[in-house]
Design a protein around this motif. Structure first.
Motif, PDB file in Angstrom:
ATOM      1  N   VAL A  31       0.873  -1.178   0.000  1.00  0.00           N
ATOM      2  CA  VAL A  31       0.000   0.000   0.000  1.00  0.00           C
ATOM      3  C   VAL A  31       0.910   1.229   0.000  1.00  0.00           C
ATOM      4  CG1 VAL A  31      -1.840   1.244   1.212  1.00  0.00           C
ATOM      5  CG2 VAL A  31      -1.753  -1.265   1.322  1.00  0.00           C
ATOM      6  N   ALA A  32       0.951   1.945  -1.106  1.00  0.00           N
ATOM      7  CA  ALA A  32       1.801   3.139  -1.215  1.00  0.00           C
ATOM      8  C   ALA A  32       1.077   4.308  -0.561  1.00  0.00           C
ATOM      9  CB  ALA A  32       2.093   3.436  -2.678  1.00  0.00           C
ATOM     10  N   VAL A  33       1.642   4.827   0.521  1.00  0.00           N
ATOM     11  CA  VAL A  33       0.972   5.866   1.309  1.00  0.00           C
ATOM     12  C   VAL A  33       1.271   7.239   0.700  1.00  0.00           C
ATOM     13  CG1 VAL A  33       0.701   6.900   3.579  1.00  0.00           C
ATOM     14  CG2 VAL A  33       1.054   4.435   3.362  1.00  0.00           C
ATOM     15  N   SER A  34       0.247   7.810   0.084  1.00  0.00           N
ATOM     16  CA  SER A  34       0.416   9.042  -0.686  1.00  0.00           C
ATOM     17  C   SER A  34      -0.119  10.275   0.028  1.00  0.00           C
ATOM     18  CB  SER A  34      -0.276   8.873  -2.041  1.00  0.00           C
ATOM     19  OG  SER A  34      -1.585   8.352  -1.881  1.00  0.00           O
ATOM     20  N   LYS A  35      -0.377  10.184   1.323  1.00  0.00           N
ATOM     21  CA  LYS A  35      -0.902  11.335   2.071  1.00  0.00           C
ATOM     22  C   LYS A  35       0.065  12.514   1.953  1.00  0.00           C
ATOM     23  CE  LYS A  35       1.192  10.082   6.510  1.00  0.00           C
ATOM     24  NZ  LYS A  35       0.997   9.776   7.920  1.00  0.00           N
ATOM     25  N   SER A 195       7.319   2.309   6.608  1.00  0.00           N
ATOM     26  CA  SER A 195       8.625   2.452   5.947  1.00  0.00           C
ATOM     27  C   SER A 195       9.790   1.917   6.782  1.00  0.00           C
ATOM     28  CB  SER A 195       8.878   3.925   5.590  1.00  0.00           C
ATOM     29  OG  SER A 195       8.096   4.315   4.489  1.00  0.00           O
ATOM     30  N   GLY A 196       9.728   2.099   8.106  1.00  0.00           N
ATOM     31  CA  GLY A 196      10.857   1.708   8.939  1.00  0.00           C
ATOM     32  C   GLY A 196      10.875   0.257   9.385  1.00  0.00           C
ATOM     33  N   ASP A 197       9.747  -0.440   9.225  1.00  0.00           N
ATOM     34  CA  ASP A 197       9.689  -1.803   9.789  1.00  0.00           C
ATOM     35  C   ASP A 197       8.900  -2.782   8.933  1.00  0.00           C
ATOM     36  OD1 ASP A 197       7.059  -1.007  10.210  1.00  0.00           O
ATOM     37  OD2 ASP A 197       7.265  -0.757  12.379  1.00  0.00           O
ATOM     38  N   PHE A 198       8.703  -2.463   7.645  1.00  0.00           N
ATOM     39  CA  PHE A 198       7.829  -3.335   6.844  1.00  0.00           C
ATOM     40  C   PHE A 198       8.433  -4.719   6.617  1.00  0.00           C
ATOM     41  CE2 PHE A 198      10.200  -1.072   3.486  1.00  0.00           C
ATOM     42  CZ  PHE A 198      10.556  -2.101   2.625  1.00  0.00           C
ATOM     43  N   GLU A 199       9.760  -4.817   6.593  1.00  0.00           N
ATOM     44  CA  GLU A 199      10.367  -6.139   6.399  1.00  0.00           C
ATOM     45  C   GLU A 199      10.105  -7.040   7.609  1.00  0.00           C
ATOM     46  OE1 GLU A 199      14.217  -4.913   3.718  1.00  0.00           O
ATOM     47  OE2 GLU A 199      13.616  -3.722   5.436  1.00  0.00           O
ATOM     48  N   THR A 200      10.180  -6.473   8.806  1.00  0.00           N
ATOM     49  CA  THR A 200       9.832  -7.223  10.020  1.00  0.00           C
ATOM     50  C   THR A 200       8.377  -7.658   9.975  1.00  0.00           C
ATOM     51  OG1 THR A 200      11.436  -5.937  11.284  1.00  0.00           O
ATOM     52  CG2 THR A 200       9.787  -7.136  12.554  1.00  0.00           C
ATOM     53  N   ALA A 201       7.507  -6.765   9.521  1.00  0.00           N
ATOM     54  CA  ALA A 201       6.079  -7.089   9.441  1.00  0.00           C
ATOM     55  C   ALA A 201       5.825  -8.268   8.508  1.00  0.00           C
ATOM     56  CB  ALA A 201       5.295  -5.862   8.968  1.00  0.00           C
ATOM     57  N   VAL A 202       6.534  -8.305   7.376  1.00  0.00           N
ATOM     58  CA  VAL A 202       6.369  -9.425   6.438  1.00  0.00           C
ATOM     59  C   VAL A 202       6.788 -10.733   7.112  1.00  0.00           C
ATOM     60  CG1 VAL A 202       7.110 -10.414   4.230  1.00  0.00           C
ATOM     61  CG2 VAL A 202       6.637  -7.960   4.400  1.00  0.00           C
ATOM     62  N   GLU A 203       7.871 -10.684   7.881  1.00  0.00           N
ATOM     63  CA  GLU A 203       8.315 -11.883   8.620  1.00  0.00           C
ATOM     64  C   GLU A 203       7.233 -12.394   9.553  1.00  0.00           C
ATOM     65  OE1 GLU A 203      12.034 -11.472  10.719  1.00  0.00           O
ATOM     66  OE2 GLU A 203      12.876 -10.238   9.118  1.00  0.00           O
ATOM     67  N   PHE A 204       6.465 -11.475  10.138  1.00  0.00           N
ATOM     68  CA  PHE A 204       5.441 -11.847  11.119  1.00  0.00           C
ATOM     69  C   PHE A 204       4.074 -12.104  10.486  1.00  0.00           C
ATOM     70  CE2 PHE A 204       8.567 -10.353  14.134  1.00  0.00           C
ATOM     71  CZ  PHE A 204       8.339 -11.140  15.252  1.00  0.00           C
ATOM     72  N   GLY A 205       4.012 -12.117   9.153  1.00  0.00           N
ATOM     73  CA  GLY A 205       2.772 -12.527   8.501  1.00  0.00           C
ATOM     74  C   GLY A 205       1.911 -11.432   7.915  1.00  0.00           C
ATOM     75  N   ALA A 206       2.431 -10.212   7.801  1.00  0.00           N
ATOM     76  CA  ALA A 206       1.637  -9.133   7.199  1.00  0.00           C
ATOM     77  C   ALA A 206       1.136  -9.548   5.817  1.00  0.00           C
ATOM     78  CB  ALA A 206       2.471  -7.857   7.083  1.00  0.00           C
ATOM     79  N   THR A 207      -0.115  -9.236   5.525  1.00  0.00           N
ATOM     80  CA  THR A 207      -0.626  -9.441   4.170  1.00  0.00           C
ATOM     81  C   THR A 207      -0.592  -8.138   3.389  1.00  0.00           C
ATOM     82  OG1 THR A 207      -2.897  -9.106   4.928  1.00  0.00           O
ATOM     83  CG2 THR A 207      -2.087 -11.388   4.828  1.00  0.00           C
ATOM     84  N   SER A 208      -0.454  -7.007   4.104  1.00  0.00           N
ATOM     85  CA  SER A 208      -0.224  -5.730   3.433  1.00  0.00           C
ATOM     86  C   SER A 208       0.653  -4.860   4.315  1.00  0.00           C
ATOM     87  CB  SER A 208      -1.540  -5.013   3.105  1.00  0.00           C
ATOM     88  OG  SER A 208      -2.266  -4.702   4.272  1.00  0.00           O
ATOM     89  N   VAL A 209       1.503  -4.049   3.676  1.00  0.00           N
ATOM     90  CA  VAL A 209       2.368  -3.103   4.389  1.00  0.00           C
ATOM     91  C   VAL A 209       2.084  -1.714   3.842  1.00  0.00           C
ATOM     92  CG1 VAL A 209       4.174  -4.772   4.941  1.00  0.00           C
ATOM     93  CG2 VAL A 209       4.285  -3.535   2.766  1.00  0.00           C
ATOM     94  N   ARG A 210       2.166  -0.705   4.710  1.00  0.00           N
ATOM     95  CA  ARG A 210       1.815   0.672   4.354  1.00  0.00           C
ATOM     96  C   ARG A 210       3.103   1.501   4.298  1.00  0.00           C
ATOM     97  NH1 ARG A 210      -0.812  -0.970   8.854  1.00  0.00           N
ATOM     98  NH2 ARG A 210       0.196   0.651  10.110  1.00  0.00           N
ATOM     99  N   VAL A 211       3.580   1.775   3.103  1.00  0.00           N
ATOM    100  CA  VAL A 211       4.891   2.402   2.937  1.00  0.00           C
ATOM    101  C   VAL A 211       4.738   3.735   2.202  1.00  0.00           C
ATOM    102  CG1 VAL A 211       7.206   2.129   1.988  1.00  0.00           C
ATOM    103  CG2 VAL A 211       5.991   0.133   2.890  1.00  0.00           C
ATOM    104  N   GLY A 212       5.172   4.816   2.847  1.00  0.00           N
ATOM    105  CA  GLY A 212       5.071   6.136   2.236  1.00  0.00           C
ATOM    106  C   GLY A 212       6.392   6.774   1.907  1.00  0.00           C
ATOM    107  N   SER A 213       7.152   7.190   2.938  1.00  0.00           N
ATOM    108  CA  SER A 213       8.380   7.961   2.707  1.00  0.00           C
ATOM    109  C   SER A 213       9.429   7.181   1.945  1.00  0.00           C
ATOM    110  CB  SER A 213       8.952   8.462   4.036  1.00  0.00           C
ATOM    111  OG  SER A 213       9.205   7.397   4.918  1.00  0.00           O
TER     112      SER A 213
END
Length: 219
Positions: A31-35, A195-213
């Protein structure tokens, strides 16, 4: 680096963790955070193939996304910021996914609007895993009961859970807690990691990550 280059870098990093975690390729949605970014800043990401975006504010989104969605079919827009009940009408009309259902008043307002508009965005419950008083979200111990209320009493289809761990803490335990709660609630989607922890989230089972900066640069 350009937006296109940063986008590809983030996708590559997600793919690497998917492989290392023995998850199937493409199992994590970016999820590309465009705010705070204007339509002209977002278009390069769309041109590079990105189709899922996240915004924090309903009003800001109304100023750019109807035009962008009309230009490019197939865009999925997520509301990832707090929702006020008086904005439920606009939120249901514009967003495809609302990730921040965090209290009964909002759930009821959404249920009413979904019936009126005949449009049903996918819904996630936001969990305040760090019990932070300044942060929105249901308390972990109330999550299962709240999801049941949404389903049984209000007829809402809850697809997943979402969290934002405390900035100064190790996010891993918070992601693990959200994954545990999702199993208890019988939901499959986990929106966690930025942005700072999405790789850790994927390890823990994230089905979506919210990355902006990491995609659009500093705001």
């Amino acid at each position: 680096m350009s937006v296109e280059e940063r986008l590809q870098d983030v996708k590559a990093r997600i793919g690497k963790v998917e492989r290392l975690s023995k998850r199937s390729a493409g199992s994590v949605t970016l999820v590309a955070v465009s705010k705070t970014f204007d339509a002209q800043d977002i278009r390069p990401a769309i041109a590079a193939g990105q189709r899922v975006f996240g915004e924090n504010r309903v009003q800001e989104s109304q100023g750019k996304w109807p035009e962008l969605k009309a230009e490019t079919p197939g865009i999925e827009l997520h509301l990832i910021g707090p929702l006020q009940s008086n904005k439920a009408v606009d939120a249901v009309a514009l967003f495809d996914v609302i990730e921040t259902v965090d209290r009964e008043k909002i759930a009821r307002a959404l249920a009413d609007e979904i019936k009126k508009q005949g449009k049903a965005p996918k819904l996630y419950v936001q969990v305040n895993t760090g019990l932070e008083p300044q942060k929105a979200g249901i308390e972990p111990k109330q999550t299962v009961a709240f999801v049941e209320l949404c389903r049984r009493e209000l007829g809402l289809s809850i697809e997943g859970l979402m969290c934002i761990p405390p900035a100064e803490e190790n996010p891993g335990p918070h992601f693990a807690l959200l994954a545990k709660l999702a199993k208890e609630c019988g939901v499959e989607k986990l929106s966690m990691g930025m942005s700072g922890d999405f790789e850790t989230a994927v390890e823990f089972g994230a089905t979506s990550v919210r990355v902006g900066s990491a995609i659009f640069g500093a705001r």
